[in-house]
Enzyme design. Structure first.
Site, PDB file in Angstrom:
ATOM      1  N   HIS A 104     -23.531 -37.968  66.221  1.00  0.00           N
ATOM      2  CA  HIS A 104     -22.179 -38.189  66.992  1.00  0.00           C
ATOM      3  C   HIS A 104     -21.057 -37.328  66.510  1.00  0.00           C
ATOM      4  O   HIS A 104     -21.061 -36.830  65.391  1.00  0.00           O
ATOM      5  CB  HIS A 104     -21.922 -39.530  67.179  1.00  0.00           C
ATOM      6  CG  HIS A 104     -21.537 -40.215  65.714  1.00  0.00           C
ATOM      7  ND1 HIS A 104     -22.329 -40.547  64.476  1.00  0.00           N
ATOM      8  CD2 HIS A 104     -20.095 -40.453  65.304  1.00  0.00           C
ATOM      9  CE1 HIS A 104     -21.467 -40.914  63.712  1.00  0.00           C
ATOM     10  NE2 HIS A 104     -20.286 -40.702  63.993  1.00  0.00           N
ATOM     11  N   ASP A 106     -16.753 -38.106  66.416  1.00  0.00           N
ATOM     12  CA  ASP A 106     -16.313 -39.470  66.435  1.00  0.00           C
ATOM     13  C   ASP A 106     -15.496 -39.628  67.667  1.00  0.00           C
ATOM     14  O   ASP A 106     -14.921 -38.661  68.110  1.00  0.00           O
ATOM     15  CB  ASP A 106     -15.245 -39.370  65.269  1.00  0.00           C
ATOM     16  CG  ASP A 106     -16.095 -39.668  63.934  1.00  0.00           C
ATOM     17  OD1 ASP A 106     -17.153 -40.202  63.868  1.00  0.00           O
ATOM     18  OD2 ASP A 106     -15.407 -39.236  62.971  1.00  0.00           O
ATOM     19  N   HIS A 263     -21.938 -35.509  63.383  1.00  0.00           N
ATOM     20  CA  HIS A 263     -22.502 -35.777  62.086  1.00  0.00           C
ATOM     21  C   HIS A 263     -23.447 -36.953  62.103  1.00  0.00           C
ATOM     22  O   HIS A 263     -23.394 -37.937  63.160  1.00  0.00           O
ATOM     23  CB  HIS A 263     -21.180 -36.013  60.874  1.00  0.00           C
ATOM     24  CG  HIS A 263     -20.404 -37.113  61.510  1.00  0.00           C
ATOM     25  ND1 HIS A 263     -19.354 -36.551  62.420  1.00  0.00           N
ATOM     26  CD2 HIS A 263     -20.127 -38.490  61.286  1.00  0.00           C
ATOM     27  CE1 HIS A 263     -18.615 -37.986  62.658  1.00  0.00           C
ATOM     28  NE2 HIS A 263     -19.019 -39.040  62.064  1.00  0.00           N
ATOM     29  N   ARG A 278     -12.227 -44.010  56.209  1.00  0.00           N
ATOM     30  CA  ARG A 278     -11.782 -42.538  56.885  1.00  0.00           C
ATOM     31  C   ARG A 278     -10.340 -42.857  57.580  1.00  0.00           C
ATOM     32  O   ARG A 278      -9.924 -43.774  57.949  1.00  0.00           O
ATOM     33  CB  ARG A 278     -12.927 -42.615  58.233  1.00  0.00           C
ATOM     34  CG  ARG A 278     -12.762 -41.321  59.082  1.00  0.00           C
ATOM     35  CD  ARG A 278     -13.696 -41.285  60.266  1.00  0.00           C
ATOM     36  NE  ARG A 278     -13.259 -41.987  61.381  1.00  0.00           N
ATOM     37  CZ  ARG A 278     -13.708 -42.402  62.388  1.00  0.00           C
ATOM     38  NH1 ARG A 278     -15.201 -42.495  62.322  1.00  0.00           N
ATOM     39  NH2 ARG A 278     -13.257 -43.157  63.360  1.00  0.00           N
TER      40      ARG A 278
HETATM   41  O1  LIG Z   1     -21.031 -43.242  56.524  1.00  0.00           O
HETATM   42  C1  LIG Z   1     -20.987 -41.888  56.703  1.00  0.00           C
HETATM   43  O2  LIG Z   1     -20.809 -41.025  55.881  1.00  0.00           O
HETATM   44  C2  LIG Z   1     -20.357 -41.446  57.584  1.00  0.00           C
HETATM   45  C3  LIG Z   1     -19.823 -42.338  58.715  1.00  0.00           C
HETATM   46  C4  LIG Z   1     -19.018 -41.959  59.912  1.00  0.00           C
HETATM   47  O3  LIG Z   1     -19.845 -41.629  61.112  1.00  0.00           O
HETATM   48  C5  LIG Z   1     -17.569 -41.721  60.363  1.00  0.00           C
HETATM   49  O4  LIG Z   1     -17.100 -42.031  59.044  1.00  0.00           O
HETATM   50  O5  LIG Z   1     -17.137 -41.042  61.220  1.00  0.00           O
HETATM   51 FE   LIG Z   2     -18.666 -40.886  62.560  1.00  0.00          FE
END
Ligand SMILES: O=C(O)CCC(=O)C(=O)O
Ligand SMILES: [Fe+2]
Length: 312
Positions: A104, A106, A263, A278
């Site tokens: 996806h 974000d 990602h 994040r």
């Molecule tokens: O858990 C992760 O490494 C990525 C998670 C994710 O999709 C994000 O932080 O946007």
């Molecule tokens: Fe993500």
């Protein structure tokens, strides 16, 4: 003891890690007041490599993480629908092996897709739990002219209320980490937005594919046709040569250009605890090749991300 590093950060180096995506930046201690030159170097590396990694940033707490992010642009709230206990920090914790294990970009279900996501490794399992990124610019650029002609005028409907089971092997809800928040939280407000499948990057002018798991269908195509075309294009994005995989260490920071990547976090860490946090930098409303901007259909993302300063 918290030591404030004030030395000039002149030794910054950018090491390319993959042919199409990824670089590691060394010689910088992330936090507030990095200085214009350092921030410009980091931004340039991000725009070129799409995802950049910093090791050894254990000193960063939420405050320092936010202070670093603010130098790259204005911030969004943590998430449009899910509350993980902080105004700005989106915390993803898991101890049942759950992860965002589906490709996806974000928050593409809103019109104002975030520009940059900055993720910090807080609790890292001994094995598993890597994250992969794919370059959606090179995915577009490597399309044969016939497929480019197809996507150049194509639009897609993105929503947070999609069929999660379709994208995961066991129906685990993507972006629903462990027991933190439920699918009903995630879709507590439904968003639907029409985006061009090919957007023009506001900073680089590059064209990229806007796809990923929030795509519900393509405008003008039925579900079956949409699924076939989605898989065809998505396979181009996630071709291994077009990706990079990062094995986390505690204190790592990964920063990606959310306008040029997708990602996928790999859910292979069993029941070990994993926590990443994040901070998200606001982005503008995508523009297609013909200059038309994405159209919000359902939901108002105004309180998630203020684009008034970004949209010209
Ligand atoms: O858990 C992760 O490494 C990525 C998670 C994710 O999709 C994000 O932080 O946007
Ligand atoms: Fe993500």
């Amino acid at each position: 003891m918290n030591i404030r590093i004030t030395r000039p950060q002149t030794a910054l180096t950018v090491q390319k890690l993959g042919g199409r995506i990824g670089a590691r930046i060394d010689g910088v201690t992330l936090g507030a007041d990095l200085g214009d030159e350092t921030v410009a170097t980091i931004r340039a590396a991000l725009l070129e490599h799409k995802v950049v990694f910093f090791r050894g940033q254990e000193h960063l707490d939420d405050k320092g993480h936010i202070a670093f992010a603010e130098q790259l642009g204005s911030l969004t709230t943590a998430h449009p629908t899910v509350n993980t206990g902080s105004a700005r920090v989106f915390t993803l914790t898991a101890d049942k092996g759950m992860a965002a294990n589906s490709w996806h970009t974000d928050v593409t279900f809103v019109d104002r897709i975030p520009a940059i996501s900055i993720l910090r490794g807080v609790v890292i399992p001994e094995y598993g739990g890597t994250t992969n990124w794919a370059n959606t610019v090179t995915a577009y650029e490597s399309l044969p002219t016939s497929l480019r002609a197809l996507v150049d005028n194509l639009w897609a409907v993105h929503t947070n209320d999609y069929d999660y089971g379709e994208h995961t092997e066991n129906g685990v809800v993507v972006d629903q980490q462990d027991k933190q928040f439920s699918r009903s939280d995630f879709v507590s407000t439904t968003f639907e937005t029409e985006h061009p499948v090919v957007r023009v990057h506001p900073e680089t002018g590059e064209r990229s594919l806007v796809l990923g798991h929030f795509v519900k269908k393509f405008v003008g195509l039925n579900q079956k046709e949409s699924a076939i075309l989605f898989n065809l294009l998505q396979d181009r994005v996630t071709k291994l040569e077009n990706t990079i995989r990062w094995t986390w260490q505690k204190g790592d920071v990964a920063m990606w250009d959310n306008r040029a990547t997708q990602h996928y976090a790999v859910a292979d860490f069993d029941t070990q605890p994993r926590e990443v946090r994040r901070i998200t930098v606001a982005g503008d409303i995508p523009v297609g090749i013909d200059g038309r901007r994405s159209i919000p259909i359902t939901g108002d993302a105004g309180s998630f991300s203020d684009v008034s300063a970004l949209v010209s």
